[in-house]
Structure formats: structure tokens, C-alpha cells
Design a protein around this motif. Sequence first.
Motif, PDB file in Angstrom:
ATOM      1  N   ALA A   1      -0.642  -7.006  -5.784  1.00  0.00           N
ATOM      2  CA  ALA A   1       0.381  -7.389  -6.744  1.00  0.00           C
ATOM      3  C   ALA A   1       1.749  -7.194  -6.099  1.00  0.00           C
ATOM      4  O   ALA A   1       1.942  -6.303  -5.283  1.00  0.00           O
ATOM      5  N   GLN A   2       2.683  -8.025  -6.515  1.00  0.00           N
ATOM      6  CA  GLN A   2       4.044  -7.951  -5.997  1.00  0.00           C
ATOM      7  C   GLN A   2       5.010  -8.286  -7.126  1.00  0.00           C
ATOM      8  O   GLN A   2       4.737  -9.174  -7.940  1.00  0.00           O
ATOM      9  N   VAL A   3       6.127  -7.569  -7.186  1.00  0.00           N
ATOM     10  CA  VAL A   3       7.173  -7.851  -8.163  1.00  0.00           C
ATOM     11  C   VAL A   3       8.431  -8.260  -7.413  1.00  0.00           C
ATOM     12  O   VAL A   3       8.848  -7.601  -6.460  1.00  0.00           O
ATOM     13  N   ILE A   4       9.022  -9.350  -7.874  1.00  0.00           N
ATOM     14  CA  ILE A   4      10.318  -9.804  -7.366  1.00  0.00           C
ATOM     15  C   ILE A   4      11.297  -9.614  -8.504  1.00  0.00           C
ATOM     16  O   ILE A   4      11.049 -10.054  -9.629  1.00  0.00           O
ATOM     17  N   TRP A   5      12.426  -8.934  -8.230  1.00  0.00           N
ATOM     18  CA  TRP A   5      13.358  -8.531  -9.280  1.00  0.00           C
ATOM     19  C   TRP A   5      14.760  -8.997  -8.968  1.00  0.00           C
ATOM     20  O   TRP A   5      15.258  -8.806  -7.858  1.00  0.00           O
ATOM     21  N   ASP A   6      15.426  -9.597  -9.955  1.00  0.00           N
ATOM     22  CA  ASP A   6      16.830  -9.984  -9.839  1.00  0.00           C
ATOM     23  C   ASP A   6      17.642  -9.077 -10.755  1.00  0.00           C
ATOM     24  O   ASP A   6      17.599  -9.218 -11.982  1.00  0.00           O
ATOM     25  N   SER A   7      18.361  -8.127 -10.191  1.00  0.00           N
ATOM     26  CA  SER A   7      19.086  -7.133 -10.982  1.00  0.00           C
ATOM     27  C   SER A   7      20.232  -7.738 -11.799  1.00  0.00           C
ATOM     28  O   SER A   7      20.604  -7.193 -12.831  1.00  0.00           O
ATOM     29  N   GLN A   8      20.783  -8.846 -11.367  1.00  0.00           N
ATOM     30  CA  GLN A   8      21.884  -9.455 -12.116  1.00  0.00           C
ATOM     31  C   GLN A   8      21.397 -10.083 -13.420  1.00  0.00           C
ATOM     32  O   GLN A   8      22.018  -9.930 -14.462  1.00  0.00           O
ATOM     33  N   SER A   9      20.274 -10.766 -13.379  1.00  0.00           N
ATOM     34  CA  SER A   9      19.778 -11.445 -14.577  1.00  0.00           C
ATOM     35  C   SER A   9      18.804 -10.582 -15.381  1.00  0.00           C
ATOM     36  O   SER A   9      18.480 -10.927 -16.514  1.00  0.00           O
ATOM     37  N   LEU A  14       6.106 -11.119 -11.637  1.00  0.00           N
ATOM     38  CA  LEU A  14       4.940 -10.407 -11.144  1.00  0.00           C
ATOM     39  C   LEU A  14       3.960 -11.430 -10.601  1.00  0.00           C
ATOM     40  O   LEU A  14       3.629 -12.400 -11.291  1.00  0.00           O
ATOM     41  N   LEU A  15       3.527 -11.241  -9.359  1.00  0.00           N
ATOM     42  CA  LEU A  15       2.536 -12.108  -8.727  1.00  0.00           C
ATOM     43  C   LEU A  15       1.302 -11.258  -8.440  1.00  0.00           C
ATOM     44  O   LEU A  15       1.417 -10.195  -7.819  1.00  0.00           O
ATOM     45  N   VAL A  16       0.123 -11.708  -8.892  1.00  0.00           N
ATOM     46  CA  VAL A  16      -1.115 -10.970  -8.629  1.00  0.00           C
ATOM     47  C   VAL A  16      -2.127 -11.889  -7.971  1.00  0.00           C
ATOM     48  O   VAL A  16      -2.135 -13.099  -8.207  1.00  0.00           O
ATOM     49  N   GLU A  17      -2.978 -11.293  -7.144  1.00  0.00           N
ATOM     50  CA  GLU A  17      -4.071 -12.006  -6.487  1.00  0.00           C
ATOM     51  C   GLU A  17      -5.309 -11.128  -6.526  1.00  0.00           C
ATOM     52  O   GLU A  17      -5.205  -9.902  -6.517  1.00  0.00           O
ATOM     53  N   GLY A  18      -6.472 -11.758  -6.588  1.00  0.00           N
ATOM     54  CA  GLY A  18      -7.725 -11.023  -6.506  1.00  0.00           C
ATOM     55  C   GLY A  18      -8.080 -10.223  -7.740  1.00  0.00           C
ATOM     56  O   GLY A  18      -8.890  -9.303  -7.673  1.00  0.00           O
ATOM     57  N   SER A  40       6.107  -3.022 -23.000  1.00  0.00           N
ATOM     58  CA  SER A  40       5.387  -4.209 -22.569  1.00  0.00           C
ATOM     59  C   SER A  40       6.353  -5.198 -21.925  1.00  0.00           C
ATOM     60  O   SER A  40       7.434  -5.462 -22.453  1.00  0.00           O
ATOM     61  N   ALA A  41       5.919  -5.769 -20.806  1.00  0.00           N
ATOM     62  CA  ALA A  41       6.695  -6.825 -20.158  1.00  0.00           C
ATOM     63  C   ALA A  41       6.051  -8.186 -20.395  1.00  0.00           C
ATOM     64  O   ALA A  41       6.553  -9.193 -19.928  1.00  0.00           O
ATOM     65  N   GLY A  42       4.915  -8.207 -21.104  1.00  0.00           N
ATOM     66  CA  GLY A  42       4.271  -9.471 -21.433  1.00  0.00           C
ATOM     67  C   GLY A  42       2.820  -9.531 -20.996  1.00  0.00           C
ATOM     68  O   GLY A  42       2.326  -8.659 -20.288  1.00  0.00           O
ATOM     69  N   THR A  43       2.151 -10.583 -21.461  1.00  0.00           N
ATOM     70  CA  THR A  43       0.746 -10.804 -21.128  1.00  0.00           C
ATOM     71  C   THR A  43       0.618 -12.014 -20.212  1.00  0.00           C
ATOM     72  O   THR A  43       1.485 -12.891 -20.202  1.00  0.00           O
ATOM     73  N   PHE A  44      -0.483 -12.047 -19.465  1.00  0.00           N
ATOM     74  CA  PHE A  44      -0.728 -13.179 -18.581  1.00  0.00           C
ATOM     75  C   PHE A  44      -2.217 -13.307 -18.296  1.00  0.00           C
ATOM     76  O   PHE A  44      -2.984 -12.376 -18.491  1.00  0.00           O
ATOM     77  N   SER A  45      -2.598 -14.482 -17.857  1.00  0.00           N
ATOM     78  CA  SER A  45      -3.969 -14.784 -17.449  1.00  0.00           C
ATOM     79  C   SER A  45      -3.999 -15.036 -15.959  1.00  0.00           C
ATOM     80  O   SER A  45      -2.950 -15.203 -15.323  1.00  0.00           O
ATOM     81  N   VAL A  46      -5.191 -15.094 -15.409  1.00  0.00           N
ATOM     82  CA  VAL A  46      -5.363 -15.443 -13.997  1.00  0.00           C
ATOM     83  C   VAL A  46      -6.301 -16.642 -13.905  1.00  0.00           C
ATOM     84  O   VAL A  46      -7.087 -16.898 -14.815  1.00  0.00           O
ATOM     85  N   ASP A  47      -6.203 -17.358 -12.790  1.00  0.00           N
ATOM     86  CA  ASP A  47      -7.097 -18.493 -12.582  1.00  0.00           C
ATOM     87  C   ASP A  47      -8.443 -18.000 -12.041  1.00  0.00           C
ATOM     88  O   ASP A  47      -8.671 -16.796 -11.916  1.00  0.00           O
ATOM     89  N   ASP A  48      -9.327 -18.920 -11.708  1.00  0.00           N
ATOM     90  CA  ASP A  48     -10.670 -18.552 -11.239  1.00  0.00           C
ATOM     91  C   ASP A  48     -10.644 -17.745  -9.948  1.00  0.00           C
ATOM     92  O   ASP A  48     -11.577 -17.007  -9.656  1.00  0.00           O
ATOM     93  N   ALA A  49      -9.571 -17.868  -9.175  1.00  0.00           N
ATOM     94  CA  ALA A  49      -9.430 -17.101  -7.931  1.00  0.00           C
ATOM     95  C   ALA A  49      -8.784 -15.734  -8.176  1.00  0.00           C
ATOM     96  O   ALA A  49      -8.592 -14.965  -7.239  1.00  0.00           O
ATOM     97  N   THR A  51      -5.673 -15.281  -9.413  1.00  0.00           N
ATOM     98  CA  THR A  51      -4.243 -15.368  -9.143  1.00  0.00           C
ATOM     99  C   THR A  51      -3.491 -15.643 -10.443  1.00  0.00           C
ATOM    100  O   THR A  51      -3.911 -16.487 -11.237  1.00  0.00           O
ATOM    101  N   GLY A  52      -2.394 -14.917 -10.649  1.00  0.00           N
ATOM    102  CA  GLY A  52      -1.598 -15.122 -11.846  1.00  0.00           C
ATOM    103  C   GLY A  52      -0.141 -14.793 -11.607  1.00  0.00           C
ATOM    104  O   GLY A  52       0.216 -14.115 -10.650  1.00  0.00           O
ATOM    105  N   VAL A  53       0.707 -15.283 -12.514  1.00  0.00           N
ATOM    106  CA  VAL A  53       2.151 -15.078 -12.435  1.00  0.00           C
ATOM    107  C   VAL A  53       2.662 -14.736 -13.830  1.00  0.00           C
ATOM    108  O   VAL A  53       2.235 -15.330 -14.818  1.00  0.00           O
ATOM    109  N   LEU A  54       3.577 -13.782 -13.898  1.00  0.00           N
ATOM    110  CA  LEU A  54       4.253 -13.448 -15.146  1.00  0.00           C
ATOM    111  C   LEU A  54       5.739 -13.348 -14.860  1.00  0.00           C
ATOM    112  O   LEU A  54       6.164 -12.583 -13.992  1.00  0.00           O
TER     113      LEU A  54
END
Length: 93
Positions: A1-9, A14-18, A40-49, A51-54
Motif C-alpha cells: 500500500a502507498q499513500v500520496i498526500w497533498d498538504s495544501q489541498s 491510497l493505492l493498494v495491490e495484492g 474513517s477516510a472512506g471505503t473502497f473495493s479492489v479488482d480481481d488482482a 488492486t484498488g484506489v481511494l
Amino acid sequence: AQVIWDSQSQIGTLLVEGMPNLDAGEQYQMWLVSEHTTVSAGTFSVDDAGTGVLVFRSPEPLQQFDVIGVSVEPNAGSEAPTTPHLVTGEIDT
């Protein structure tokens, strides 16, 4: 998992794999956790591989939290985590 954050906005991604596929009626939910608060920052689903994005907006600067966690929750999400976090990561300040 990886989070990319923009402090100004105050917007992050959140990017997840596996991640495991979930049963019907379940989604992943991301949490921002500090010593006294879990938000809570929200809910998300993943694809068959697995992989998901929130895309999420934090109510406070991300550095105000200690940990990001992801748990399995009902489709509508939960007020607080109902299962242990499958993924956790410390927030560097």
C-alpha cells in the motif's frame, strides 16, 4: 500500500495491490488513527488482482495522525473498525 498526500489541498490517494478479494457485502475501509481518535477516510473495493484506489480528504493535516490502517467492513462502512487492520503504516512527520 502507498499513500500520496497533498498538504495544501488536504487530499490524499491510497493505492493498494495484492489485497484479498472480499465476500459479498464487504468492502475495505481506510482509517486515520491517532492516540485519541480514529477517523474513517472512506471505503473502497479492489479488482480481481487485488488492486484498488481511494481518494480521500483528511479532516486535519495528515501529520496529526500516527497510523493509517485498512480493515474489512460492511459495504456501508462502519463508525469504527470492526475487524483488525489488514494493512497499517506509520505516518512520518
